[in-house]
Design a protein around this motif. Structure first.
Motif, PDB file in Angstrom:
ATOM      1  N   ASP A   1     -10.467 -17.047  -7.194  1.00  0.00           N
ATOM      2  CA  ASP A   1      -9.207 -17.795  -7.354  1.00  0.00           C
ATOM      3  C   ASP A   1      -8.001 -16.863  -7.357  1.00  0.00           C
ATOM      4  OD1 ASP A   1     -10.790 -19.975  -7.689  1.00  0.00           O
ATOM      5  OD2 ASP A   1     -10.218 -20.391  -9.771  1.00  0.00           O
ATOM      6  N   VAL A   2      -8.116 -15.818  -8.177  1.00  0.00           N
ATOM      7  CA  VAL A   2      -6.976 -14.921  -8.361  1.00  0.00           C
ATOM      8  C   VAL A   2      -6.631 -14.227  -7.041  1.00  0.00           C
ATOM      9  CG1 VAL A   2      -6.332 -12.738  -9.472  1.00  0.00           C
ATOM     10  CG2 VAL A   2      -7.307 -14.582 -10.819  1.00  0.00           C
ATOM     11  N   LEU A   3      -7.675 -13.810  -6.321  1.00  0.00           N
ATOM     12  CA  LEU A   3      -7.420 -13.116  -5.054  1.00  0.00           C
ATOM     13  C   LEU A   3      -6.863 -14.068  -3.996  1.00  0.00           C
ATOM     14  CD1 LEU A   3     -10.514 -10.797  -5.148  1.00  0.00           C
ATOM     15  CD2 LEU A   3      -8.133 -10.071  -5.191  1.00  0.00           C
ATOM     16  N   LYS A   4      -7.305 -15.293  -4.070  1.00  0.00           N
ATOM     17  CA  LYS A   4      -6.810 -16.281  -3.113  1.00  0.00           C
ATOM     18  C   LYS A   4      -5.320 -16.556  -3.347  1.00  0.00           C
ATOM     19  CE  LYS A   4      -8.297 -20.656  -1.183  1.00  0.00           C
ATOM     20  NZ  LYS A   4      -9.018 -21.859  -1.519  1.00  0.00           N
ATOM     21  N   ARG A   5      -4.952 -16.649  -4.613  1.00  0.00           N
ATOM     22  CA  ARG A   5      -3.542 -16.864  -4.932  1.00  0.00           C
ATOM     23  C   ARG A   5      -2.710 -15.673  -4.477  1.00  0.00           C
ATOM     24  NH1 ARG A   5      -0.316 -20.580  -6.277  1.00  0.00           N
ATOM     25  NH2 ARG A   5       0.701 -19.330  -7.890  1.00  0.00           N
ATOM     26  N   GLN A   6      -3.222 -14.474  -4.727  1.00  0.00           N
ATOM     27  CA  GLN A   6      -2.476 -13.276  -4.339  1.00  0.00           C
ATOM     28  C   GLN A   6      -2.303 -13.208  -2.824  1.00  0.00           C
ATOM     29  OE1 GLN A   6      -0.599 -11.241  -5.903  1.00  0.00           O
ATOM     30  NE2 GLN A   6      -0.246  -9.933  -4.129  1.00  0.00           N
ATOM     31  N   ALA A   7      -3.292 -13.750  -2.102  1.00  0.00           N
ATOM     32  CA  ALA A   7      -3.233 -13.687  -0.630  1.00  0.00           C
ATOM     33  C   ALA A   7      -2.073 -14.492  -0.060  1.00  0.00           C
ATOM     34  CB  ALA A   7      -4.551 -14.174  -0.043  1.00  0.00           C
ATOM     35  N   THR A   8      -1.460 -15.362  -0.891  1.00  0.00           N
ATOM     36  CA  THR A   8      -0.291 -16.082  -0.390  1.00  0.00           C
ATOM     37  C   THR A   8       0.901 -15.129  -0.263  1.00  0.00           C
ATOM     38  OG1 THR A   8       0.408 -16.731  -2.605  1.00  0.00           O
ATOM     39  CG2 THR A   8      -1.019 -18.275  -1.419  1.00  0.00           C
TER      40      THR A   8
ATOM     41  N   PHE B   1     -12.725  -6.023   2.521  1.00  0.00           N
ATOM     42  CA  PHE B   1     -13.419  -4.918   1.849  1.00  0.00           C
ATOM     43  C   PHE B   1     -12.714  -4.544   0.543  1.00  0.00           C
ATOM     44  CE2 PHE B   1     -10.627  -1.295   2.404  1.00  0.00           C
ATOM     45  CZ  PHE B   1      -9.824  -1.669   3.469  1.00  0.00           C
ATOM     46  N   ALA B   2     -11.375  -4.657   0.544  1.00  0.00           N
ATOM     47  CA  ALA B   2     -10.629  -4.321  -0.671  1.00  0.00           C
ATOM     48  C   ALA B   2     -10.861  -5.394  -1.738  1.00  0.00           C
ATOM     49  CB  ALA B   2      -9.154  -4.175  -0.361  1.00  0.00           C
ATOM     50  N   GLU B   3     -10.952  -6.651  -1.301  1.00  0.00           N
ATOM     51  CA  GLU B   3     -11.244  -7.740  -2.251  1.00  0.00           C
ATOM     52  C   GLU B   3     -12.582  -7.509  -2.930  1.00  0.00           C
ATOM     53  OE1 GLU B   3     -11.302 -11.651  -0.731  1.00  0.00           O
ATOM     54  OE2 GLU B   3      -9.138 -11.761  -0.437  1.00  0.00           O
ATOM     55  N   THR B   4     -13.574  -7.130  -2.115  1.00  0.00           N
ATOM     56  CA  THR B   4     -14.906  -6.897  -2.682  1.00  0.00           C
ATOM     57  C   THR B   4     -14.839  -5.753  -3.696  1.00  0.00           C
ATOM     58  OG1 THR B   4     -15.841  -7.607  -0.603  1.00  0.00           O
ATOM     59  CG2 THR B   4     -17.315  -6.412  -2.069  1.00  0.00           C
TER      60      THR B   4
ATOM     61  N   ALA C   1      -6.576  -0.284  -3.476  1.00  0.00           N
ATOM     62  CA  ALA C   1      -7.083  -1.545  -4.017  1.00  0.00           C
ATOM     63  C   ALA C   1      -7.290  -1.431  -5.531  1.00  0.00           C
ATOM     64  CB  ALA C   1      -8.391  -1.921  -3.336  1.00  0.00           C
ATOM     65  N   PHE C   2      -7.496  -0.220  -6.020  1.00  0.00           N
ATOM     66  CA  PHE C   2      -7.700  -0.019  -7.465  1.00  0.00           C
ATOM     67  C   PHE C   2      -6.482  -0.525  -8.235  1.00  0.00           C
ATOM     68  CE2 PHE C   2      -7.583   2.392 -11.412  1.00  0.00           C
ATOM     69  CZ  PHE C   2      -8.907   2.361 -11.830  1.00  0.00           C
ATOM     70  N   PHE C   3      -5.289  -0.236  -7.707  1.00  0.00           N
ATOM     71  CA  PHE C   3      -4.089  -0.654  -8.424  1.00  0.00           C
ATOM     72  C   PHE C   3      -3.935  -2.172  -8.381  1.00  0.00           C
ATOM     73  CE2 PHE C   3       0.491  -0.829  -9.454  1.00  0.00           C
ATOM     74  CZ  PHE C   3       0.404  -0.214 -10.684  1.00  0.00           C
ATOM     75  N   TYR C   4      -4.383  -2.777  -7.308  1.00  0.00           N
ATOM     76  CA  TYR C   4      -4.404  -4.244  -7.283  1.00  0.00           C
ATOM     77  C   TYR C   4      -5.337  -4.775  -8.361  1.00  0.00           C
ATOM     78  CZ  TYR C   4      -1.468  -5.715  -3.402  1.00  0.00           C
ATOM     79  OH  TYR C   4      -0.391  -6.030  -2.629  1.00  0.00           O
ATOM     80  N   ALA C   5      -6.474  -4.094  -8.528  1.00  0.00           N
ATOM     81  CA  ALA C   5      -7.419  -4.526  -9.566  1.00  0.00           C
ATOM     82  C   ALA C   5      -6.736  -4.459 -10.931  1.00  0.00           C
ATOM     83  CB  ALA C   5      -8.674  -3.653  -9.536  1.00  0.00           C
TER      84      ALA C   5
ATOM     85  N   GLN D   1       0.833  -1.203   0.000  1.00  0.00           N
ATOM     86  CA  GLN D   1       0.000   0.000   0.000  1.00  0.00           C
ATOM     87  C   GLN D   1       0.866   1.249   0.000  1.00  0.00           C
ATOM     88  OE1 GLN D   1      -2.720  -1.367  -0.705  1.00  0.00           O
ATOM     89  NE2 GLN D   1      -4.040  -0.590   0.866  1.00  0.00           N
ATOM     90  N   LYS D   2       1.928   1.196   0.822  1.00  0.00           N
ATOM     91  CA  LYS D   2       2.815   2.364   0.898  1.00  0.00           C
ATOM     92  C   LYS D   2       3.500   2.603  -0.445  1.00  0.00           C
ATOM     93  CE  LYS D   2       3.642   1.919   5.826  1.00  0.00           C
ATOM     94  NZ  LYS D   2       4.610   1.503   6.850  1.00  0.00           N
ATOM     95  N   LEU D   3       3.851   1.506  -1.123  1.00  0.00           N
ATOM     96  CA  LEU D   3       4.474   1.657  -2.440  1.00  0.00           C
ATOM     97  C   LEU D   3       3.489   2.279  -3.435  1.00  0.00           C
ATOM     98  CD1 LEU D   3       6.283  -1.777  -2.890  1.00  0.00           C
ATOM     99  CD2 LEU D   3       7.383   0.432  -2.610  1.00  0.00           C
ATOM    100  N   PHE D   4       2.239   1.855  -3.337  1.00  0.00           N
ATOM    101  CA  PHE D   4       1.237   2.328  -4.304  1.00  0.00           C
ATOM    102  C   PHE D   4       0.865   3.797  -4.075  1.00  0.00           C
ATOM    103  CE2 PHE D   4      -0.867  -2.159  -4.901  1.00  0.00           C
ATOM    104  CZ  PHE D   4       0.342  -2.625  -5.397  1.00  0.00           C
ATOM    105  N   THR D   5       0.988   4.241  -2.823  1.00  0.00           N
ATOM    106  CA  THR D   5       0.445   5.567  -2.509  1.00  0.00           C
ATOM    107  C   THR D   5       1.507   6.636  -2.247  1.00  0.00           C
ATOM    108  OG1 THR D   5       0.327   4.950  -0.181  1.00  0.00           O
ATOM    109  CG2 THR D   5      -1.681   4.635  -1.459  1.00  0.00           C
ATOM    110  N   MET D   6       2.774   6.312  -2.519  1.00  0.00           N
ATOM    111  CA  MET D   6       3.799   7.313  -2.175  1.00  0.00           C
ATOM    112  C   MET D   6       3.931   8.388  -3.249  1.00  0.00           C
ATOM    113  SD  MET D   6       7.391   5.671  -3.109  1.00  0.00           S
ATOM    114  CE  MET D   6       7.531   4.523  -4.451  1.00  0.00           C
TER     115      MET D   6
END
Ligand code: ATP
Ligand code: MG
Length: 486
Positions: free
Chosen positions: A309-316, A323-326, A274-278, A218-223
């Motif tokens: 599936d994709v979010l579950k893999r990323q969670a590793t 809320f961000a996943e949703t 979370a937008f950048f994750y999307a 998050q810090k990387l995405f928002t700096m």
């Protein structure tokens, strides 16, 4: 150690918010030493706008609590800290720390607990970079510099305190911090760091919890310098440690989204990380949809499953909060809605809570050369600027085009009969997954009943209906006869 005059380093109390001065003054008055330390001092010296100000003191967290009473909360286990509320702001007050004792480091040398109080000299030595280890006493107008940090500020250079390899082993997140500060401040990285910053060292990040890695991402995405840091993540082979299935390749879409994010931050607009994750996970998501489509799964179901599936893999790698996943799944789902909206839903869609994010996403795709959007990004962009009459005409035109397309067999979507047009409702974008804990499930169940009662669904049962309050009776399974479906 050198004592610098604050005014000579470009610092003055006028730049400080009253909240941090209030904390420093109260601790000083109670007989403790107190300084501003870290990013706040560094950024002020560099003429940047600090994100926040952290304080450090020789008072222990419980002594800080004594000074501030109810305005103070002690937080953290691995790293105990006092949070002091000053007006509407929150100031983190840390206690001088000594090196951690051997017993609290992992086999790989990682520090697991760090609550060993110490002196200011010990405290400085355990900070990460020289430029983050300056102690500013605003009332005395001095800065204590134990490691020629001011020279590094002038030379725009990042140097780790102590042996870089040891410091990375103690806390592998310092590798991410190296790249973050190098990108954010546009500093060079000292050769002694580069010498040990190998792909093998990057693997140490495997031991860091996915929760902490999410925070760091998050810090990387928002700096504000995402576009500068991404190639560095690839170059130092950190990318794979952060992103499970995303190819280390900055596609035009990712690049455009990163630039857009940085621009928004530079003009003070808010962004949802979370937008950048999307954006990053969009390609893996499409590939997964394709995978299910090939298996003959219906499109809507394929999308839902692919998203999970994709979010579950990323969670590793990085645990994305629920809320961000949703949010991410809704942005993806919006792509289908916006690409091929039912005409009677167009106006309602443009007022949907997720419209803005979904539309921004669509337009970014389109502008980065993705032709599968079929020009709908620009269509929606224009649509929002039209008057009510013009909107009706635009929808009618769209409807005609759509019918033509349908005659050609391009789309099989069903159009609702006209009498339904007025109250066209939009189905939820994604079905919220069931809450994990039993208590959360119960709360959700009660809320659902409440909503149903309000909507006239079942006005007999309300949230405080006895049926919801009854205790679960444990059945004796030996007396239950299992039928063929059980
Ligand atoms: P910014 O807030 O702008 O991201 P910062 O330098 O203030 O940068 P914080 O994470 O707020 O970073 O940490 C405050 C200070 O705590 C740092 O300046 C540094 O001195 C120390 N620090 C933080 N994280 C670490 C770490 N992993 N290892 C050693 N010291 C750290
Ligand atoms: Mg900070």
């Amino acid at each position: 150690m050198q004592t610098l005059r604050a005014s000579k380093c470009g610092l003055s109390t006028a730049q400080l918010p009253s909240s941090i001065l209030d904390v420093i003054d109260a601790l000083t008055k109670a007989g403790y030493e107190a300084y501003i330390v870290g990013g706040g001092v560094r950024d002020l010296m560099l003429g940047l706008n600090p994100k926040d100000f952290d304080a450090v003191t020789n008072a222990t967290p419980s002594q800080v609590k004594e000074v501030f009473g109810r305005r103070c909360r002690i937080i953290g286990r691995r790293f105990e800290l006092a949070h002091v509320y000053s007006g509407r702001e929150l100031i983190e007050v840390a206690t001088f720390r000594a090196p951690p004792k051997k017993a609290v480091t992992s086999a790989a040398g990682m520090i697991l607990r760090d609550n060993n109080w110490g002196t200011i000299e010990q405290d400085f030595a355990r900070r990460d970079f020289s430029i983050n280890a300056m102690y500013y006493q605003p009332r005395k107008g001095i800065v204590l510099d134990f490691c020629n940090a001011y020279e590094d500020i002038k030379a725009k250079k990042l140097s780790l305190l102590g042996d870089p390899m040891l410091r990375f082993e103690e806390d592998p997140v310092r590798m991410l911090r190296t790249l973050r500060f190098a990108a954010k401040l546009n500093f060079s990285i000292d050769q002694s760091i580069l010498d040990v910053f190998t792909p093998e060292t990057a693997q140490l990040l495997r031991d860091v919890s996915p929760h902490r890695l999410y925070d760091e991402s998050q810090k990387l995405f928002t700096m504000g310098h995402l576009n500068r840091v991404m190639p560095m993540l690839i170059e130092f082979e950190i990318w794979h440690q952060l992103f499970a299935d995303i190819q280390p390749n900055i596609t035009p879409f990712i690049e455009r989204a990163a630039k857009n994010t940085d621009q928004r931050i530079s003009i003070g607009k808010t962004i949802n990380p979370a937008f950048f994750y999307a954006v990053l996970l969009w390609k893996p998501f499409l590939e997964r949809c394709e995978f299910y489509a090939k298996k003959g799964v219906v499109a809507a179901e394929a999308r839902a499953q692919a998203g999970l599936d994709v979010l579950k893999r990323q969670a590793t790698r990085t645990v994305i909060p629920r809320f961000a996943e949703t949010f991410i799944r809704e942005v993806w789902e919006m792509q289908t809605r916006l690409l091929n909206p039912k005409p009677q839903q167009i106006e309602a869609l443009s007022g949907h809570a997720r419209f803005r994010a979904g539309f921004d996403f669509l337009l970014l795709r389109e502008k980065s050369g993705d032709q599968t959007t079929q020009g709908m990004g620009v269509w929606w962009d224009t649509y929002q600027t039209l008057s009510t009459d013009e909107k009706e005409r635009a929808i009618a035109d769209y409807n005609r085009q759509r019918a033509k397309g349908r005659r050609k067999g391009a789309t099989q979507e069903d159009i609702k009969p006209l009498h339904q047009v007025q109250q066209a409702e939009i189905e939820p974008l994604v079905n919220e997954p069931e809450p994990r804990s039993r208590r959360a499930r119960k709360a959700k169940q009660q809320a659902d009943f409440k909503a149903q009662a309000v909507n006239g669904g079942n006005d007999q049962i309300t949230a405080d209906h006895p049926i919801l309050k009854r205790k679960r009776v444990k059945r004796d399974l030996s007396t239950v006869i299992f039928g063929p479906t059980q």
